[in-house]
Scaffold this motif. Structure first.
Motif, PDB file in Angstrom:
ATOM      1  N   ARG A 173      -2.338   5.241  -9.052  1.00 54.96           N
ATOM      2  CA  ARG A 173      -3.217   5.470  -7.921  1.00 54.96           C
ATOM      3  C   ARG A 173      -3.523   6.955  -7.756  1.00 54.96           C
ATOM      4  N   ASP A 182      -6.552   5.118  -4.700  1.00 52.61           N
ATOM      5  CA  ASP A 182      -5.518   4.889  -3.700  1.00 52.61           C
ATOM      6  C   ASP A 182      -6.165   4.537  -2.363  1.00 52.61           C
ATOM      7  N   TYR A 231       0.813  -1.213   0.000  1.00 53.78           N
ATOM      8  CA  TYR A 231       0.000   0.000   0.000  1.00 53.78           C
ATOM      9  C   TYR A 231       0.850   1.269   0.000  1.00 53.78           C
ATOM     10  N   LEU A 277      -5.498  -1.723  -5.366  1.00 60.90           N
ATOM     11  CA  LEU A 277      -5.384  -2.151  -3.983  1.00 60.90           C
ATOM     12  C   LEU A 277      -6.774  -2.430  -3.418  1.00 60.90           C
TER      13      LEU A 277
END
Length: 324
Positions: free
Chosen positions: A150, A167, A134, A276
Motif C-alpha cells: 500500500r 492505501d 485497513y 482495499l
C-alpha cells in the motif's frame, strides 16, 4: 448281480436347530468350513481386492478431472468477467455497520440509544472490526498481509507499480474515528460506504457539468460544478437522502468524509494483494431522534445504472437514534 446295479439310497440330514446366539457365533466364525462372516479367507481377499482396484480407479478418474479443471482457472483472475460474469458490470454499494444478522437476517436498521454507553459501544465495535483490514498493524503488532504494497495516492500520483495498491488512510475520517466512537455518542452517527468489487471495472465519472442526470441531487451537481475540469472530479460520487418526504425532513444535514466519493485512482480492482476498497464516511449530523428514517445512498458514474427495486447502484438502510 442285482445288488451291484441297485442304486444306493442317499439321505440328507436337516441342519441342526440352533438358537439365535449359537447361530450368530457360527456366522462370526465357522470352525468346520473356516468361514468368517459367511466368507472364507480367499473369498474375502478377492472381494477386498476388487473394491480396492475399483475405488483406486474412481479416485484416479476424479483426480484427473479436477487437474484438468484447475488448469482452466487462474487464482488471481476470474475466468468470466464483466458482462460475462454472474455479478455483471454494475457495482452496488455496501454500508457499515451492518446490523446483527443473527437477530434478523434481512434487517438493515441501525438503532441505538445515544445516552447508553453499551448501545454506543456495540455499534462502535462493529465498525472497529470492519476497519481492522485497513490498518497496517494487526492485533499482535505484526504487519497485516499485503500492507507493504500500500502506497499513498492522490489525483496527481504517478502510475502504480506492478504490486502496488493505493492505501486508504482511515485517520482522515474525523470525527468518524475510533477515538470518537464514530460520533455515535453525539447522536450524529457515521455510516461507512464502500463500492462493491468487480474485477477489472473502471468508472466513467461525471467530471463536468455536461450530461448530469436529471435525478442527481442539486447539492451534488453544485459540488461537481466546483471541481469540474480538475483531476479531483474523476470520482464515483455518492449521495445519501431520505427515501420519502418525511425522511427528507428528518434526516438533517449530511457530511461526506474525507471526500464525496471514491476516487478513480483506486480502480480497476485486479486482485492485487493488499488492495482495499475506498471508503466514504457519511456523517448524519443531527437526525431527528426517536424517529425511524429510511435512507438511500447512491453511487454516481456514467457506467453505474440505478434501480431502486433491484438495489442496483444503491443501498438502503434505516437509522433510528434514541435519547430516552
Amino acid at each position: 448281480m442285482a445288488d451291484k446295479n441297485k442304486v444306493a439310497e442317499q439321505y440328507y440330514a436337516p441342519p441342526p436347530d440352533l438358537g439365535k446366539w449359537e447361530g450368530f457365533k457360527i456366522f462370526l466364525w465357522n470352525s468346520e468350513t473356516g468361514q468368517f462372516l459367511g466368507r472364507t479367507g480367499s473369498s474375502w481377499a478377492k472381494i477386498l481386492l476388487f473394491y480396492l482396484i475399483f475405488y483406486l480407479i474412481l479416485v484416479g478418474f476424479f483426480a484427473a478431472m479436477l487437474t484438468i479443471f484447475y488448469q482452466t482457472l487462474d487464482s488471481k483472475m476470474p475466468k468470466w468477467q464483466m458482462d460475462a460474469s454472474l455479478i455483471g458490470n454494475n457495482p452496488g454499494l455496501g454500508f457499515r455497520p451492518m446490523p446483527d444478522t443473527d437477530a434478523a437476517v434481512e434487517s438493515t436498521l441501525i438503532y441505538y440509544k445515544a445516552n447508553d454507553k453499551g448501545s454506543v459501544l456495540k455499534w462502535a465495535t462493529v465498525i472497529d472490526d470492519f476497519l481492522k483490514q485497513y490498518q497496517k498493524k494487526g492485533s499482535g503488532s505484526g504487519e497485516v498481509p499485503g500492507a507493504e504494497n500500500r502506497v499513498p495516492c492522490s489525483a496527481n500520483s504517478a502510475a502504480l507499480g506492478e504490486k502496488q495498491v493505493c492505501d486508504v488512510p482511515i485517520d482522515d475520517f474525523h470525527p468518524c474515528t475510533p477515538a470518537n466512537q464514530y460520533n455515535y455518542e453525539e447522536a450524529g452517527p457515521c455510516v461507512f460506504l464502500k463500492l462493491n468489487k468487480i474485477f477489472n471495472w473502471t468508472p466513467n465519472p461525471y467530471n463536468n457539468t455536461e450530461d448530469l442526470p436529471a435525478n442527481m441531487p442539486d447539492d451534488l451537481k453544485q459540488h461537481i460544478k466546483l471541481v469540474s475540469g480538475k483531476k479531483e472530479a474523476n470520482t464515483v460520487w455518492v449521495s445519501c437522502e431520505g427515501e420519502n418526504p418525511a425522511d427528507v425532513e428528518n434526516i438533517g444535514p449530511v457530511q461526506y468524509i474525507p471526500r464525496r466519493g471514491f476516487p478513480s485512482y483506486y480502480y480497476p480492482f485486479t486482485n492485487k494483494e493488499g488492495y482495499l476498497s475506498p471508503l466514504v464516511a457519511v456523517l448524519f449530523e443531527k437526525p431527528r431522534t426517536g424517529v425511524l428514517i429510511n435512507i438511500e445512498c447512491k453511487a454516481w458514474a456514467k457506467n453505474i445504472f440505478y434501480d431502486r427495486y433491484e438495489r442496483r447502484g444503491s443501498v438502503h438502510f434505516e437509522l433510528m437514534v434514541d435519547r430516552s
